[in-house]
Design an enzyme around this catalytic site. Structure first.
Site, mmCIF file in Angstrom:
data_model
loop_
_atom_site.group_PDB
_atom_site.id
_atom_site.type_symbol
_atom_site.label_atom_id
_atom_site.label_comp_id
_atom_site.label_asym_id
_atom_site.label_seq_id
_atom_site.Cartn_x
_atom_site.Cartn_y
_atom_site.Cartn_z
ATOM 1 N N HIS A 106 -13.230 -1.630 -2.166
ATOM 2 C CA HIS A 106 -12.655 -1.280 -1.220
ATOM 3 C C HIS A 106 -13.006 -1.934 0.109
ATOM 4 O O HIS A 106 -12.621 -1.445 1.512
ATOM 5 C CB HIS A 106 -12.435 0.360 -0.757
ATOM 6 N N TYR A 136 -2.230 5.711 -5.087
ATOM 7 C CA TYR A 136 -3.600 6.442 -5.340
ATOM 8 C C TYR A 136 -3.436 7.359 -6.389
ATOM 9 O O TYR A 136 -2.234 7.723 -6.710
ATOM 10 C CB TYR A 136 -3.786 7.012 -4.095
ATOM 11 N N THR A 165 -5.435 2.963 -7.454
ATOM 12 C CA THR A 165 -6.622 2.610 -6.520
ATOM 13 C C THR A 165 -7.714 4.137 -6.673
ATOM 14 O O THR A 165 -7.074 4.824 -6.417
ATOM 15 C CB THR A 165 -6.455 2.510 -5.067
ATOM 16 N N SER A 209 0.817 -1.282 0.026
ATOM 17 C CA SER A 209 0.137 -0.009 -0.045
ATOM 18 C C SER A 209 0.722 1.280 0.069
ATOM 19 O O SER A 209 1.932 1.314 0.428
ATOM 20 C CB SER A 209 -1.013 -0.137 1.392
#
Length: 400
Positions: free
Chosen positions: A287, A142, A167, A119
């Site tokens: 999510h 992101y 994402t 992440s």
């Protein structure tokens, strides 16, 4: 007992034989504030529950006397070879569950023959995680078109990541009321009662205070609470923006030389547009029910998305997987592989690296058993003929 180099002398503290067993054990090990972050969802948690229960809407259709005594679970997903069609999903703030979380996760993934998606908001930097790994893994980012996104893509490439999950379902943080009620935030809102709850988990509290590995290692200056606050502010300002559009994704596609997957897709038309822009695949995801509540469960929209783009791009499912039969169902409906987030985090909370290996071993055993009972030799052979919708309106439709 599971393979992939599992420590022969180690056993889970309880009799843990399912992912749900690990979930219950993890809940006992974590402070309430942290647990609601790990296991909670948005608003009324409607989508969170449906992600799991929607698998009940499908029946498996076994064939008997097929003569298969050897089964092949290996596949290729996100351009990477896997020993089974399960990867570890990107989960932020993993250090809240266990201080060594991201390092444990990547090592466990390799021991199980699969890969880890790191992440953006990891507790260890992408360089540290790459240094702990011996194989290639995935970096999740992101969307953004500024210097932060460009720098993270440059760093990820230099560290050896060649697959990027972008994402796109977090233009703003979801309304996770459970976290808000318990004061979960960066920094957390402490009260005497919450401090007492921390004191009831002395091992967790000791590790947190000693190691200071919360999050922010990729966009902040360290992993402590102060740095985590800084990292959240930077990420929300530079990467999680409601003004971002398809042109920004096109820019990222131009900048990134490797494989790019769009994560957070629930509509076939969005999947088609992503592939038209040059994405190598899509990750069907809501999510984990943590963003917009009352969106459909991912297994429900998977078939339509697979029909729309599966012939020219890869489709991966994320959300609700807790059993090997869930994995088999997803593959039969068009997924190449699945991502698991909460299940591996449960393993982290209970046993660190060894706990994650065990959770993956449980899923592997269940997948192999399901293939045997279905009469299927290879996960690549799974298709729509192996599933059908449950609860037909007329009993006569049960006749094959």
């Amino acid at each position: 007992m599971h393979a992939f180099g599992f420590d022969l002398h180690w056993r889970a503290p309880e009799r843990l034989i399912t992912v749900e067993d690990y979930r219950r054990a993890a809940r006992r090990r974590l402070p309430s504030m942290v647990w609601t972050y790990v296991d909670g969802g948005a608003d009324d948690r409607h989508t969170l529950g449906l992600n799991r229960s929607a698998f009940d809407g499908w029946w498996l259709r076994p064939s008997v006397l097929t003569g298969h005594d050897v089964h092949r679970l290996g596949t290729t997903a996100a351009g990477l070879e896997l020993s089974m069609p399960v990867m570890l999903a990107p989960t932020g703030f993993t250090g809240l569950t266990r201080w060594s979380g991201d390092l444990d996760a990547v090592r466990a993934a390799e021991r199980a023959g699969t890969r880890y998606a790191l992440s953006t908001t990891s507790s260890w930097s992408l360089e540290e995680v790459a240094g702990a790994a011996s194989r290639e893994h995935v970096f999740q980012l992101y969307p953004g078109t500024g210097g932060v996104a460009a720098d993270l893509m440059r760093r990820a490439w230099s560290a050896g990541y060649r697959t990027l999950f972008v994402t796109v379902d977090v233009p703003v943080k979801g309304n996770r009321e459970g976290e808000r009620k318990l004061g979960m935030g960066i920094p957390p809102a402490l009260t005497p009662r919450r401090a007492l709850n921390f004191a009831r988990h002395p091992r967790w509290t000791y590790d947190m205070l000693r190691h200071q590995r919360v999050a922010g290692a990729n966009v902040g200056t360290g992993g402590g609470v102060r740095e985590a606050v800084e990292s959240v502010e930077i990420a929300e300002r530079e990467l999680m923006q409601s003004r971002l559009d398809w042109d920004d994704l096109a820019w990222m596609r131009e900048q990134w030389r490797g494989r790019l997957y769009l994560k957070g897709v629930l509509r076939a038309d969005d999947a088609t547009r992503a592939v038209d822009l040059g994405c190598d695949g899509v990750v069907v995801s809501n999510h984990g029910g943590r963003q917009l509540d009352h969106v459909p469960p991912t297994i429900a929209v998977l078939p339509g998305i697979a029909d729309a783009v599966g012939h020219r791009a890869e489709v991966i499912l994320d959300g609700g997987v807790r059993r090997g039969t869930d994995v088999v169902t997803a593959l039969a409906l068009g997924a190449r592989a699945v991502l698991v987030g909460r299940p591996y985090v449960y393993g982290l909370a209970v046993g660190g690296e060894r706990g994650v290996v065990d959770v993956l071993g449980i899923l592997r055993d269940e997948i192999e058993r399901a293939l045997t009972l279905l009469g299927v030799r290879d996960v690549a052979d799974l298709d729509r003929s192996h599933v059908r919708r449950a609860d037909p309106p007329h009993h006569e439709e049960l006749v094959p």
